[in-house]
Write a protein that holds these residues in place. Structure first.
Motif, short mmCIF file in Angstrom:
data_model
loop_
_atom_site.label_atom_id
_atom_site.label_comp_id
_atom_site.label_asym_id
_atom_site.label_seq_id
_atom_site.Cartn_x
_atom_site.Cartn_y
_atom_site.Cartn_z
N ALA A 49 0.83 -1.21 0.00
CA ALA A 49 0.00 0.00 0.00
C ALA A 49 0.86 1.26 0.00
O ALA A 49 0.47 2.30 -0.53
CB ALA A 49 -0.92 0.00 1.22
N ALA A 50 2.04 1.16 0.59
CA ALA A 50 2.91 2.33 0.69
C ALA A 50 3.79 2.51 -0.53
O ALA A 50 4.34 3.61 -0.75
CB ALA A 50 3.81 2.20 1.93
N ALA A 51 3.93 1.46 -1.34
CA ALA A 51 4.90 1.49 -2.44
C ALA A 51 4.49 2.49 -3.51
O ALA A 51 3.32 2.58 -3.88
CB ALA A 51 5.02 0.10 -3.06
N SER A 52 5.48 3.24 -3.96
CA SER A 52 5.32 4.11 -5.12
C SER A 52 4.08 5.00 -5.05
O SER A 52 3.17 4.87 -5.86
CB SER A 52 5.31 3.26 -6.40
OG SER A 52 6.43 2.39 -6.38
N PRO A 53 4.04 5.90 -4.08
CA PRO A 53 2.89 6.80 -3.96
C PRO A 53 2.79 7.71 -5.19
O PRO A 53 3.79 8.02 -5.83
CB PRO A 53 3.20 7.61 -2.70
CG PRO A 53 4.66 7.46 -2.47
CD PRO A 53 5.06 6.15 -3.06
N SER B 115 0.77 13.57 -4.78
CA SER B 115 0.56 13.71 -3.33
C SER B 115 1.85 13.98 -2.58
O SER B 115 1.84 14.31 -1.40
CB SER B 115 -0.13 12.47 -2.75
OG SER B 115 0.24 11.33 -3.45
N LEU B 116 2.98 13.84 -3.29
CA LEU B 116 4.26 13.90 -2.59
C LEU B 116 4.63 15.30 -2.11
O LEU B 116 5.21 15.44 -1.04
CB LEU B 116 5.38 13.35 -3.48
CG LEU B 116 5.31 11.84 -3.73
CD1 LEU B 116 6.46 11.43 -4.65
CD2 LEU B 116 5.37 11.08 -2.43
N ALA C 27 2.73 17.78 -1.13
CA ALA C 27 1.97 18.11 0.08
C ALA C 27 2.51 17.30 1.26
O ALA C 27 2.67 17.82 2.37
CB ALA C 27 0.49 17.83 -0.12
N LEU C 28 2.80 16.05 1.05
CA LEU C 28 3.32 15.19 2.11
C LEU C 28 4.65 15.73 2.63
O LEU C 28 4.87 15.82 3.83
CB LEU C 28 3.51 13.77 1.55
CG LEU C 28 3.88 12.59 2.43
CD1 LEU C 28 5.37 12.48 2.63
CD2 LEU C 28 3.17 12.60 3.75
N ALA C 29 5.51 16.15 1.69
CA ALA C 29 6.84 16.60 2.08
C ALA C 29 6.80 17.88 2.90
O ALA C 29 7.77 18.23 3.57
CB ALA C 29 7.72 16.79 0.85
N LEU D 46 4.63 18.33 5.37
CA LEU D 46 4.11 18.06 6.71
C LEU D 46 5.21 18.19 7.75
O LEU D 46 6.35 17.78 7.53
CB LEU D 46 3.54 16.64 6.79
CG LEU D 46 2.29 16.32 5.97
CD1 LEU D 46 1.89 14.87 6.24
CD2 LEU D 46 1.15 17.26 6.31
N ARG D 47 4.85 18.77 8.90
CA ARG D 47 5.79 18.86 10.00
C ARG D 47 5.03 18.48 11.27
O ARG D 47 3.82 18.65 11.35
CB ARG D 47 6.33 20.31 10.15
CG ARG D 47 7.10 20.82 8.95
CD ARG D 47 8.43 20.10 8.77
NE ARG D 47 9.16 20.61 7.63
CZ ARG D 47 9.05 20.17 6.39
NH1 ARG D 47 8.19 19.18 6.11
NH2 ARG D 47 9.76 20.69 5.41
N PRO D 48 5.76 17.97 12.25
CA PRO D 48 5.06 17.62 13.49
C PRO D 48 4.50 18.88 14.14
O PRO D 48 5.08 19.96 13.98
CB PRO D 48 6.15 16.99 14.36
CG PRO D 48 7.43 17.48 13.80
CD PRO D 48 7.21 17.72 12.34
N PRO D 49 3.38 18.74 14.86
CA PRO D 49 2.81 19.91 15.53
C PRO D 49 3.80 20.43 16.57
O PRO D 49 4.50 19.64 17.22
CB PRO D 49 1.53 19.38 16.19
CG PRO D 49 1.71 17.92 16.24
CD PRO D 49 2.64 17.52 15.14
#
Lengths: 80, 133
Positions: free
Chosen positions: A57-61, A65-66, A68-70, A72-75
């Motif tokens: 499921a995680a392979a080759s997203p 979407s990448l 936006a994902l990149a 992300l930072r922790p709160p």
């Protein structure tokens, strides 16, 4: 499926390099020791299945979407 | 240990579950300079890649115990020799993405040998949300 019966301290050999030994039989549990080269991974079956499914499921997203994902930072922890 | 140019190359002797033939990967940063994410790209299958992140970034309390079998497979002498990465399942909405804390990737920093370990204690999920909902 090949079916073999073993007692404690008996082993089976898979291929040339994988040895499975019955270490102990206690009640409904069997304790197995596995000797395998580093090129062969060994997992409990249900865990292996979980990992394989999640890896697939995680392979080759999708590339869209990448970015936006990149971002992300922790709160940030709340100042007390 | 070999590097593709100056990009670190990791080797997974047994591949990873679901991809047993994918043994060589390169790790490259994904995103801006301050991005914690990287792309783990297969050298054996050009279409195969995984987003990974050090678990400490989003899961500061995550302190998995590396079992003896993993330490032996990787030739680890101490926890300092190891780098941990977790694989991200990217969701349609980025903020819904999850990380696999059940099966972290453990890398020997010196040899770049790597394996996907299993933390079988029942305490960890293969799809743990990166961000609180």
């Amino acid at each position: 499926m090949l079916v073999l019966t073993r007692r404690a301290n008996q082993s089976i050999v898979i291929g040339d390099n994988v040895v499975v030994t019955v270490l102990e039989v206690r009640g409904d549990q069997v304790r197995l020791g596995i000797r395998a080269p580093r090129s062969v991974t060994v997992h409990r079956e249900e865990v292996f299945r979980e990992l394989a499914e999640t890896n697939r499921a995680a392979a080759s997203p999708a590339s869209d979407s990448l970015s936006a994902l990149a971002r992300l930072r922790p709160p940030r922890p709340k100042e007390g | 240990m070999s590097d593709t140019g100056s990009v670190p190359e990791l080797h997974f002797d047994g591949g990873v579950p679901g991809f047993p033939d994918a043994r060589r990967f390169v790790l490259m940063r994904l995103g801006a300079d301050d991005s914690p994410f990287s792309m783990l790209s297969s050298l054996d299958d050009p279409d195969l890649e995984f987003v990974v992140v050090p678990p400490g970034v989003f899961f500061p309390a995550y302190e998995p115990e590396i079992d003896d079998d993993v330490a032996e497979r990787l030739g680890l002498r101490s926890a300092d020799d190891a780098l941990l990465l977790v694989i991200v399942t990217v969701a349609e909405r980025a903020q819904d993405s999850t990380a696999n804390l059940l099966g972290p990737i453990v890398v020997n920093l010196h040899t770049r040998a790597a394996v996907q370990a299993v933390l079988d204690t029942g305490a960890y999920d293969s799809r743990e949300a990166l961000l609180p909902s």
